[in-house]
Design a protein around this motif. Structure first.
Motif, mmCIF file in Angstrom:
data_model
loop_
_atom_site.group_PDB
_atom_site.id
_atom_site.type_symbol
_atom_site.label_atom_id
_atom_site.label_comp_id
_atom_site.label_asym_id
_atom_site.label_seq_id
_atom_site.Cartn_x
_atom_site.Cartn_y
_atom_site.Cartn_z
ATOM 1 N N THR A 174 89.709 9.003 57.011
ATOM 2 C CA THR A 174 90.604 7.901 56.647
ATOM 3 C C THR A 174 90.621 6.835 57.731
ATOM 4 O OG1 THR A 174 92.007 9.420 55.371
ATOM 5 C CG2 THR A 174 92.962 7.311 55.992
ATOM 6 N N VAL A 175 90.653 7.265 58.984
ATOM 7 C CA VAL A 175 90.652 6.304 60.101
ATOM 8 C C VAL A 175 89.341 5.529 60.125
ATOM 9 C CG1 VAL A 175 90.702 6.078 62.610
ATOM 10 C CG2 VAL A 175 92.240 7.683 61.471
ATOM 11 N N VAL A 176 88.218 6.214 59.925
ATOM 12 C CA VAL A 176 86.911 5.552 59.937
ATOM 13 C C VAL A 176 86.794 4.553 58.794
ATOM 14 C CG1 VAL A 176 84.428 5.921 59.649
ATOM 15 C CG2 VAL A 176 85.753 7.444 61.121
ATOM 16 N N LEU A 177 87.232 4.945 57.597
ATOM 17 C CA LEU A 177 87.135 4.055 56.439
ATOM 18 C C LEU A 177 87.971 2.793 56.633
ATOM 19 C CD1 LEU A 177 87.284 6.609 53.483
ATOM 20 C CD2 LEU A 177 85.282 5.377 54.335
ATOM 21 N N ILE A 190 87.426 -7.996 45.714
ATOM 22 C CA ILE A 190 86.265 -7.107 45.696
ATOM 23 C C ILE A 190 85.218 -7.617 46.684
ATOM 24 C CG2 ILE A 190 84.513 -6.021 44.265
ATOM 25 C CD1 ILE A 190 87.385 -5.361 43.463
ATOM 26 N N ASN A 191 84.824 -6.743 47.608
ATOM 27 C CA ASN A 191 83.765 -7.073 48.554
ATOM 28 C C ASN A 191 82.933 -5.821 48.815
ATOM 29 O OD1 ASN A 191 85.385 -5.515 50.248
ATOM 30 N ND2 ASN A 191 86.329 -7.306 51.204
ATOM 31 N N VAL A 192 81.961 -5.966 49.709
ATOM 32 C CA VAL A 192 81.084 -4.832 50.001
ATOM 33 C C VAL A 192 81.878 -3.665 50.587
ATOM 34 C CG1 VAL A 192 79.153 -4.048 51.423
ATOM 35 C CG2 VAL A 192 79.037 -6.269 50.280
ATOM 36 N N THR A 197 83.580 1.886 50.460
ATOM 37 C CA THR A 197 84.627 2.870 50.761
ATOM 38 C C THR A 197 85.247 3.499 49.517
ATOM 39 O OG1 THR A 197 86.313 1.113 50.834
ATOM 40 C CG2 THR A 197 85.206 1.688 52.900
ATOM 41 N N LEU A 198 85.098 2.841 48.359
ATOM 42 C CA LEU A 198 85.749 3.357 47.147
ATOM 43 C C LEU A 198 85.403 4.817 46.847
ATOM 44 C CD1 LEU A 198 87.533 2.886 44.673
ATOM 45 C CD2 LEU A 198 85.510 2.000 43.471
ATOM 46 N N PRO A 199 84.122 5.220 46.860
ATOM 47 C CA PRO A 199 83.826 6.627 46.546
ATOM 48 C C PRO A 199 84.494 7.603 47.511
ATOM 49 C CG PRO A 199 81.834 5.286 46.487
ATOM 50 C CD PRO A 199 82.901 4.430 47.083
ATOM 51 N N ILE A 204 88.801 11.544 48.646
ATOM 52 C CA ILE A 204 89.934 12.015 49.443
ATOM 53 C C ILE A 204 91.141 12.295 48.564
ATOM 54 C CG2 ILE A 204 91.640 11.287 51.146
ATOM 55 C CD1 ILE A 204 89.375 9.868 52.641
ATOM 56 N N TYR A 205 91.503 11.317 47.736
ATOM 57 C CA TYR A 205 92.678 11.511 46.890
ATOM 58 C C TYR A 205 92.419 12.537 45.799
ATOM 59 C CZ TYR A 205 94.906 7.616 49.237
ATOM 60 O OH TYR A 205 95.468 6.812 50.196
ATOM 61 N N GLY A 206 91.174 12.606 45.344
ATOM 62 C CA GLY A 206 90.837 13.645 44.371
ATOM 63 C C GLY A 206 90.965 15.031 44.974
#
Length: 464
Positions: A174-177, A190-192, A197-199, A204-206
């Motif tokens: 989480t810190v790295v993302l 929406i950006n790169v 990070t979305l997946p 994580i939440y999954g």
């Protein structure tokens, strides 16, 4: 080889090689009181040998191994079928030789004696659950006692494994993302960075929801059949065996003053008024200092604090609801708003700025709407002396949350001025500030909401 592989599969997740590396064994110690067994499984027959199908809070890894081995036996090679009794016996001996310190094991709330509806069932995370488990271990004198892998329950294995994953993978990830810079805008928010990070965020939440589902499902499932004697012994440490080690005195003092909160009268510390915390702190400091001058100074300071708190009024319902109390819709809005956070453009003179709409401002609005929808009087005021501890903790949470948010907005708008052209390539540092808030402060708050003062439980027991 098969036997060794089986041991690794069952034990690697929960031991990670620490069973033999955390202190040497000392001379046998006296037995200590056992934790109250969970009520999720109770005997249905009068015979002590009558078996009952139990969930993960009673099902031991030894029993789980037998069930798995027997289910796969028809598909195993003939040599394994012929030697099945010998293989199982040797595996059980190996599992029994692996001992883990109680201080390295996290327990499911059921195994701590919690009932459905008790605060710990709602207010918990892997860190707070581990802290509560260890405070209760120390309180009952079970620190450093050893439990075998054979007798470890599946619930203990799941909670301990999730704690390790949470602290070694999820928190650092989480810190790295959060440090990934906002590079290459595509459309609106929406950006790169979003696409990269979305997946990981979904994973994580999954993982959190999968863990919650598995933990609850295993406790309420029928996994293996066990006698009452086996259930009473499940998850308990070896009676006269301890690892070497010591607990700091101040932690022992804390453990001696707290117990598991329940619905029978032992109100959580979080529900107590601030006045009780001040009184207890004053008493502790006075008892710890024998010098008359020091005790007099403590009394004077305490009196001054009391006067200030009695004369300071707080609009209690203007403190937003804690995120842990959000309903499902509010939680989803908070999650999405914090991740997809479009900026509001603001122009001052020749300078244009963007203010993110997600994060702290959104959660504050959600918390106030939650209070309003609960029918609370938004103008109600209470003295700081009477303010519940959890309200003060929530106010502190939002204060820190909003302070980090403001710093983040200033940073995001000042960086392009300081580093024109490359600002979007600079990693964002604010994950290092959010992590202690979201994982440390929140865990501490959950501990306060899950535990009560021990003397309250004593009064309740005396009345009963």
């Amino acid at each position: 080889m098969l036997r060794r592989l089986t041991i690794i599969v069952l034990a690697a997740v929960i031991t990670f090689g620490f069973a033999e590396s955390h202190g040497s064994l000392v001379a046998p110690a006296g037995a200590v009181p056992a934790s109250p067994p969970s009520t999720s499984a109770q005997p249905t027959a009068s015979s002590p040998n009558a078996k009952q199908c139990v969930g993960s809070d009673f099902a031991t890894l030894g029993k789980i191994y037998d069930a798995i081995f027997d289910s796969f036996l028809p598909y195993l090679p003939p040599q394994v079928k012929r030697d099945k009794d010998k293989i199982k016996a040797q595996t059980h001996r190996d599992m029994d030789r692996l001992r883990i310190s109680n201080m390295l094991v996290s327990n499911h709330p059921n195994q701590l004696g919690a009932q459905r509806g008790d605060p710990i069932m709602k207010y918990r995370d892997p860190i707070s659950l581990y802290v509560v488990s260890q405070l209760l271990n120390i309180r009952h004198g079970k620190q450093f006692q050893a439990v075998t892998v054979e007798n470890l329950t599946l619930a203990q294995a799941v909670e301990t494994a999730w704690l390790l994953i949470y602290t070694t993978v999820i928190i650092p990830l989480t810190v790295v993302l959060s440090a990934v810079p906002n590079i290459a805008p595509i459309w609106g928010p929406i950006n790169v960075r979003f696409l990269v990070t979305l997946p990981f965020y979904v994973g994580i939440y999954g993982a959190r929801y999968v863990y919650q589902f598995i933990s609850s499902a295993l406790v309420n499932s029928c996994l293996v059949s066990m006698t009452k004697e086996e259930r009473d012994r499940a998850g308990k440490p070896i009676k006269d065996l301890r690892f070497s080690g010591s607990v700091p005195k101040f932690i022992q003092d804390i453990a001696g003053q707290v117990d598991l909160a329940d619905q029978k009268g032992c109100e959580p510390i979080g529900n107590q008024p601030m006045s009780r915390i001040v009184d207890r702190t004053t008493k502790y400091l006075t008892d710890a200092n024998k010098d008359p001058a020091t005790r007099a100074a403590i009394a004077a300071i305490s009196k001054d604090v009391e006067n200030r708190m009695r004369n300071t009024w707080v609009p209690v319902n203007l403190i937003p609801a804690d995120p842990a109390d959000y309903n499902q819709i509010e939680g989803i809005i908070s999650l999405l708003g914090g991740y997809v956070s479009p900026d509001i453009p603001i122009t001052i003179g020749d300078n244009s700025f963007g203010i993110a709409t997600g994060g702290a401002p959104l959660d504050i609005v959600l918390g106030l709407v939650h209070n309003f929808n609960q029918g609370k009087n938004m103008g109600a005021q209470v003295r700081l002396w009477d303010l519940p501890v959890t309200k003060s903790m929530t106010a502190a949470y939002y204060t820190m949350y909003f302070s980090i948010y403001v710093a983040q907005v200033i940073y995001a708008n000042a960086l392009p001025i300081a580093l024109p052209g490359i600002a979007n390539l600079v990693p964002r540092p604010f994950g290092l500030f959010y992590a202690p808030l979201n994982f440390g402060f929140t865990a501490y708050h959950n501990v306060l909401r899950s535990m009560c003062f021990a003397e309250d439980k004593k009064v309740e027991a005396a009345v009963a």
